[in-house]
Design an enzyme around this catalytic site. Structure first.
Site, PDB file in Angstrom:
ATOM      1  N   ALA A 186       0.839  -1.202   0.000  1.00  0.00           N
ATOM      2  CA  ALA A 186       0.000   0.000   0.000  1.00  0.00           C
ATOM      3  C   ALA A 186       0.875   1.253   0.000  1.00  0.00           C
ATOM      4  O   ALA A 186       0.672   2.171  -0.799  1.00  0.00           O
ATOM      5  CB  ALA A 186      -0.948  -0.012   1.195  1.00  0.00           C
ATOM      6  N   SER A 230      -6.051  -9.459  -0.308  1.00  0.00           N
ATOM      7  CA  SER A 230      -5.327  -8.436   0.465  1.00  0.00           C
ATOM      8  C   SER A 230      -4.316  -7.718  -0.414  1.00  0.00           C
ATOM      9  O   SER A 230      -4.191  -6.490  -0.349  1.00  0.00           O
ATOM     10  CB  SER A 230      -4.615  -9.064   1.659  1.00  0.00           C
ATOM     11  OG  SER A 230      -3.716 -10.057   1.230  1.00  0.00           O
ATOM     12  N   ARG A 285     -11.660 -11.920   5.412  1.00  0.00           N
ATOM     13  CA  ARG A 285     -11.069 -11.599   4.117  1.00  0.00           C
ATOM     14  C   ARG A 285     -10.923 -12.861   3.272  1.00  0.00           C
ATOM     15  O   ARG A 285     -10.541 -13.905   3.775  1.00  0.00           O
ATOM     16  CB  ARG A 285      -9.689 -10.970   4.310  1.00  0.00           C
ATOM     17  CG  ARG A 285      -8.969 -10.700   3.004  1.00  0.00           C
ATOM     18  CD  ARG A 285      -7.675  -9.937   3.209  1.00  0.00           C
ATOM     19  NE  ARG A 285      -6.659 -10.703   3.910  1.00  0.00           N
ATOM     20  CZ  ARG A 285      -5.936 -11.684   3.371  1.00  0.00           C
ATOM     21  NH1 ARG A 285      -6.141 -12.058   2.118  1.00  0.00           N
ATOM     22  NH2 ARG A 285      -5.012 -12.312   4.079  1.00  0.00           N
ATOM     23  N   ARG A 295     -11.754 -18.864   4.680  1.00  0.00           N
ATOM     24  CA  ARG A 295     -10.793 -19.144   5.735  1.00  0.00           C
ATOM     25  C   ARG A 295     -11.413 -19.324   7.109  1.00  0.00           C
ATOM     26  O   ARG A 295     -10.988 -20.189   7.878  1.00  0.00           O
ATOM     27  CB  ARG A 295      -9.763 -18.018   5.787  1.00  0.00           C
ATOM     28  CG  ARG A 295      -8.889 -18.056   4.568  1.00  0.00           C
ATOM     29  CD  ARG A 295      -7.879 -16.946   4.572  1.00  0.00           C
ATOM     30  NE  ARG A 295      -6.987 -17.145   3.432  1.00  0.00           N
ATOM     31  CZ  ARG A 295      -6.036 -16.294   3.091  1.00  0.00           C
ATOM     32  NH1 ARG A 295      -5.850 -15.190   3.782  1.00  0.00           N
ATOM     33  NH2 ARG A 295      -5.267 -16.551   2.064  1.00  0.00           N
TER      34      ARG A 295
END
Lengths: 290, 668
Positions: free
Chosen positions: B14, B419, B414, B298
């Site tokens: 990021a 990600s 998530r 997950r």
């Protein structure tokens, strides 16, 4: 640093001597200062690596003769050998400390584990060294693809599986510096910031000194990686020029230590051979185009 | 000289994508990182990055379905406009990373190869061996080095971000950071600041995260007045290799490439795994979830593994909990080509070749879905408004959060391989927002009053000096160990209110003790001891958000699982009765959503040392929430009832709202 698992206050020597690990660390309080040895006792546990040994030492902060000392400074990151942080010299061999498993180390050398900082980079403190020169070399070889920009322009050029399989191993270089530490031609360059010298001026003086030293196997290999990319290769001449200049490929003495110590088994000597051919061709071309 | 200067804290995907984009736009960037940016935790990401692609499109996939999978996988706690924008950008992100030289695996014909990941039925995931995060990070690192050589980027590596600098109006005007070698504390004035500091796994002691992921940067912003949202949503990855210093990730791609999870049917069967015939093996994921098999999301895989070991007593080993993750049926060459990196990790740390012997794995704390609350501007088509100043802005004007340390993309859970996408997407998409902000807010980094900078530095110098002088007797490393233990016991896979309550009390005590640490190093050169002590103290506000958020959320949603609040399977055999139960089930589901389909928003109250929680609506306007029914008995009937209700609502709403394509399918 993350917390140790077991209670490290039980460091008292004596009864549990048999389960103790002797760990000898070459320490140095700061740049330019005299290094000295300290010996630590660390309770042995299953599945330890050198990272967990150093974590126990940080929590104990006490030498084998009960002297309170500052924790040993060292660098680590991912602890799974992909970040390149935790390089040091362990029992005389440069490697990552996360994959240095204690059971294995003790098997090879039962008396003690000996930890030293890397030998070719200036020590900041204890096992922590300044590897700025290593990253500077990546800038020297323009280790990047010179794209126009970051707007959406569709996909890149199609690449064969063969090309990917050639490039991927080179691209796994994590800049750990093992190849440099093991190289006879890569010599330590250590400068001190002078009184009144600004950070910028010091950085510029360092860069100039680094440019004269050997660029190193890692950077040569990165140059070959980008020369093998459809757009990266547009800078191939500039990379070849850099590799032909002072501290370039001609410094390599072909000891082949680099490839022997690389934790990622990157074919560094193959890259060096390719770079040798590539720079020769480049020089010939330059000669005829004069 | 550039008109604008931005400080970026953190050099993972990021932070680097933001830095590179800002530099392209002519903005000067000071990049501050605990480590050389090339070593950031993004290197640990293994499996890949999601985007619908030419191949999946022809099987019926599109961006909307990627968006749908993401919010369904996230149990609808994700804000939908940002997720929608991300899904539509995803193919462009892959194209860009391809152009930047990422060595994505190729098909025989030279196209980017894809694998399947959890929570979807499409092969959307592009990958570079099993070190995709490393390869993506390197490509960005290279571009940032290029911009650095051009002079627009200055890197401050081995610097610790200490606090944002705020003026009287509360606006962020820069940061204070500390050189981890010289210990110099310095102010960095800026027009705007991005915090892209990743997750907070170290709050749990051991996790799959790198040692830098201590959450301190996010916590320091939180304590300065930024809100922290959905802290209780912590992803526990189903498959990791237990270790004494770290729990090492074993990527979901192992299952994506055909890996099978099993345990011997006979508890602690002493035979070697290859001697156990198929009939004596319990492939519990495949049995319980015939459609998704080993690739359920997950949170579900984690609970199944936990359950099979803890409640059914079928752990492979008697004194250490683990299950088999088996790749031995796949050809070695194929494994080396697609999973080489992770198999090497297993081999190096366990001394066993996973190509010959099944791996032993167990769940581990892996990802923080929650993080700094961040804003966005919704566009007319339900995505994000490009360049709007509020995109990714925290509650502190001029302070932005991007990547794992923001909160709104992944909801309650998530999906794998999303990600890397969210990190690169936010960096690229939201960076222009900082320029709009800087232009509209007026002023410049050049005219931040010297007195403001000085007082901010002084406050941090005081904290630093006090710690060095510290008269306490507590060992920060041992407190960290205790914090990790209590968090791991009470706030991971299974959560119970009595345990959370008691953990809150323990963590309060530990927080007080952490203020009385004694440092074994009081020196002023490369003092890692004092840096760790500060990071430790700053873990507590986040730990408290996690615990309090979990305690107050009496439901099950994604990674947050409370057995006392599960919704029952249908028990009736008689069709009419079963139908009636399904109706009741759906009523309860709707009622629960009215109460808990909310973002948990924490504000830090320094006077009480506690977070104050409030709840905020989630924008679910594009895809109406529907039950997540993986593996539930009676799922078909519930689905039928739910579809009817959804259709009814749709027709009622059709007068006022345009239809949103296939969004309301209650598909599983």
């Amino acid at each position: 640093m993350i917390a140790p698992e077991s209670n490290p206050t039980s460091s008292a020597a004596g009864a549990r001597q048999a389960q103790m690990l002797k760990v000898r660390v070459l320490r140095q309080d700061g740049p330019g200062q005299e290094p000295y040895w300290q010996l630590f006792d660390v309770p042995r546990e299953p599945d330890m690596n050198v990272i967990s040994v150093l974590q126990r030492i940080a929590a104990i902060s006490e030498t084998v003769d009960g002297k309170k000392v500052a924790p040993v400074a060292w660098d680590c990151g991912c602890l799974e050998e992909v970040c390149g942080s935790c390089t040091m010299v362990i029992n005389g061999k440069v490697r990552q400390s996360c994959t240095a498993l204690v059971d294995k180390l003790v098997e090879d050398q039962p008396d003690e584990i000996v930890l030293e900082p890397m030998r070719k980079f200036p020590v900041i403190r204890d096992l922590l060294v300044d590897r700025g020169r290593l990253f500077h070399a990546l800038e020297r070889v323009k280790g990047w693809v010179p794209v126009d920009g970051y707007y959406d322009m569709g996909p890149g050029e199609r690449q064969s599986r063969q090309q990917q399989e050639q490039n991927y191993p080179l691209s796994q270089c994590m800049s750990c510096g093992c190849c440099l530490d093991a190289c006879p031609q890569y010599l330590k360059i250590e400068l001190e910031q002078e009184d009144g010298e600004s950070d910028e001026a010091f950085a510029a003086r360092q860069a100039a000194a680094y440019d004269k030293g050997f660029i190193g196997a890692h950077a040569i290999s990165q140059a070959m990686l980008f020369n093998n990319h459809p757009v990266g290769k547009t800078l191939a001449d500039q990379r070849n020029e850099e590799l032909s200049s002072a501290g370039g490929i001609q410094v390599c003495g072909n000891a082949q230590n680099c490839v022997a110590v690389c934790p990622k088994e990157i074919p560094l000597t193959r890259s060096i051979a390719r770079a040798g051919r590539s720079t020769t061709l480049y020089q010939l071309k330059k000669f005829f185009e004069r | 000289m550039s008109a604008h200067r931005v400080v970026v804290v953190g050099g993972g995907l990021a932070g680097l994508s933001a830095t590179m984009k800002l530099a392209e736009l002519g903005v000067a960037v000071d990049l501050i990182s605990l480590t050389p940016v090339k070593r950031s935790h993004s290197v640990c990401a293994q499996g890949g990055i999601n985007a619908c692609n030419d191949q999946t499109r022809q099987l019926g996939d599109n961006e909307w379905k990627h968006f749908d999978d993401t919010v369904y996988g996230g149990d609808f706690l994700n804000h939908q406009p940002p997720v929608k924008e991300m899904a539509y950008w995803a193919p462009k992100v892959i194209d860009l990373m391809d152009r930047l030289g990422v060595p994505f695996n190729r098909t025989g014909e030279g196209f980017i190869d894809r694998r399947r990941f959890g929570g979807t039925l499409y092969k959307r995931t592009a990958f570079a061996g099993a070190t995709t995060g490393q390869q993506l990070l390197y490509a960005l690192d290279e571009q940032v080095r290029r911009r650095e050589s051009e002079g627009l980027v200055r890197k401050f590596e081995f610097w610790d971000f200490l606090a944002p600098i705020q003026d009287d109006s509360g606006r962020c005007r820069g940061v204070v950071a500390q050189d981890m070698s010289s210990m110099e504390i310095r102010a960095f004035p800026a027009d705007a600041v991005i915090v892209a500091s990743g997750g907070c796994g170290l709050v749990y002691g051991r996790s799959t995260m790198s040692v830098f992921c201590n959450g301190s940067a996010a916590s320091r912003c939180f304590q300065a007045g930024a809100d922290y949202a959905n802290g209780e949503f912590i992803q526990v990855h189903p498959t990791a290799i237990p270790g004494s210093d770290k729990l090492r990730l074993m990527s979901e791609s192992a299952r994506g490439e055909g890996g099978r999870v099993w345990v011997p049917r006979k508890p602690q069967d002493a035979r070697a795994p290859k001697d156990i015939p198929d009939s004596d093996r319990f492939y519990f994921l495949e049995e319980h979830f015939p459609e998704y098999g080993n690739l359920v999301p997950r949170d579900i895989a984690t609970r199944e593994i936990f359950d099979v070991c803890v409640n059914e007593g079928l752990s492979v080993e008697p004194d250490r909990m683990c299950v088999y993750l088996d790749l031995t049926h796949i050809e070695r060459r194929e494994l080396d080509r697609k999973l080489g990196g992770i198999l090497e990790i297993y081999e190096k740390f366990q001394g066993v070749d996973p190509r010959d012997v099944p791996m032993k794995i167990f769940p581990a704390v892996h990802y923080s879905m929650g993080g700094l609350w961040a804003d966005y501007a919704r566009s007319a088509d339900g995505g994000l408004e490009p360049g709007a100043p509020q995109n990714q802005m925290t509650r502190i004007p001029g302070l932005y959060a991007m990547g794992e340390c923001d909160y709104h993309y992944h909801g309650a859970n998530r999906l794998g391989a999303n990600s890397l996408l969210s990190c690169i997407f936010t960096g690229l998409f939201a960076s222009p927002s900082l320029i709009s902000y800087a232009q509209s807010a007026g002023g410049s980094y050049r005219d931040v009053p010297a007195s403001l900078l000085e007082s901010a530095v002084k406050a941090q110098q005081t904290r630093h000096d006090e710690l060095l002088k510290g008269t306490g007797d507590e060992n920060p490393y041992l407190i960290h160990q205790e914090l990790g233990d209590v968090m791991t016991r009470s706030a991971t896979v299974v959560r119970r209110n009595d345990q959370l309550q008691s953990a809150i009390e323990t963590v309060d005590e530990l927080h007080q003790r952490a203020k009385r640490v004694h440092l074994s190093d009081s020196g002023s050169w490369t003092n890692q001891n004092v840096i760790f002590a500060k990071a430790l103290q700053d873990m507590f506000p986040l730990a408290k958000c996690i615990l309090k958020g979990a305690l107050q959320r009496d439901e099950c949603r994604g990674a947050h699982f409370k057995p006392d609040f599960t919704k029952p399977s249908l028990t009736a055999e008689d069709p009419a009765e079963r139908r009636r139960q399904a109706e009741q089930w759906c009523d309860a589901f709707e009622e629960n959503n009215r109460k808990y389909l909310k973002t948990t928003v924490a504000k830090w109250d320094a006077s009480s040392d506690q977070p104050q929680l409030s709840y905020e609506d989630v924008d679910t306007s594009l895809i109406p929430p529907r039950p997540r029914l993986y593996g539930l008995v009676g799922a078909e009937v519930i689905e039928e009832v739910w579809s009817e209700r959804a259709a009814r609502r749709q027709s009622e709403a059709s007068d006022t709202q345009p239809s949103t394509s296939s969004s309301s399918d209650a598909k599983v």
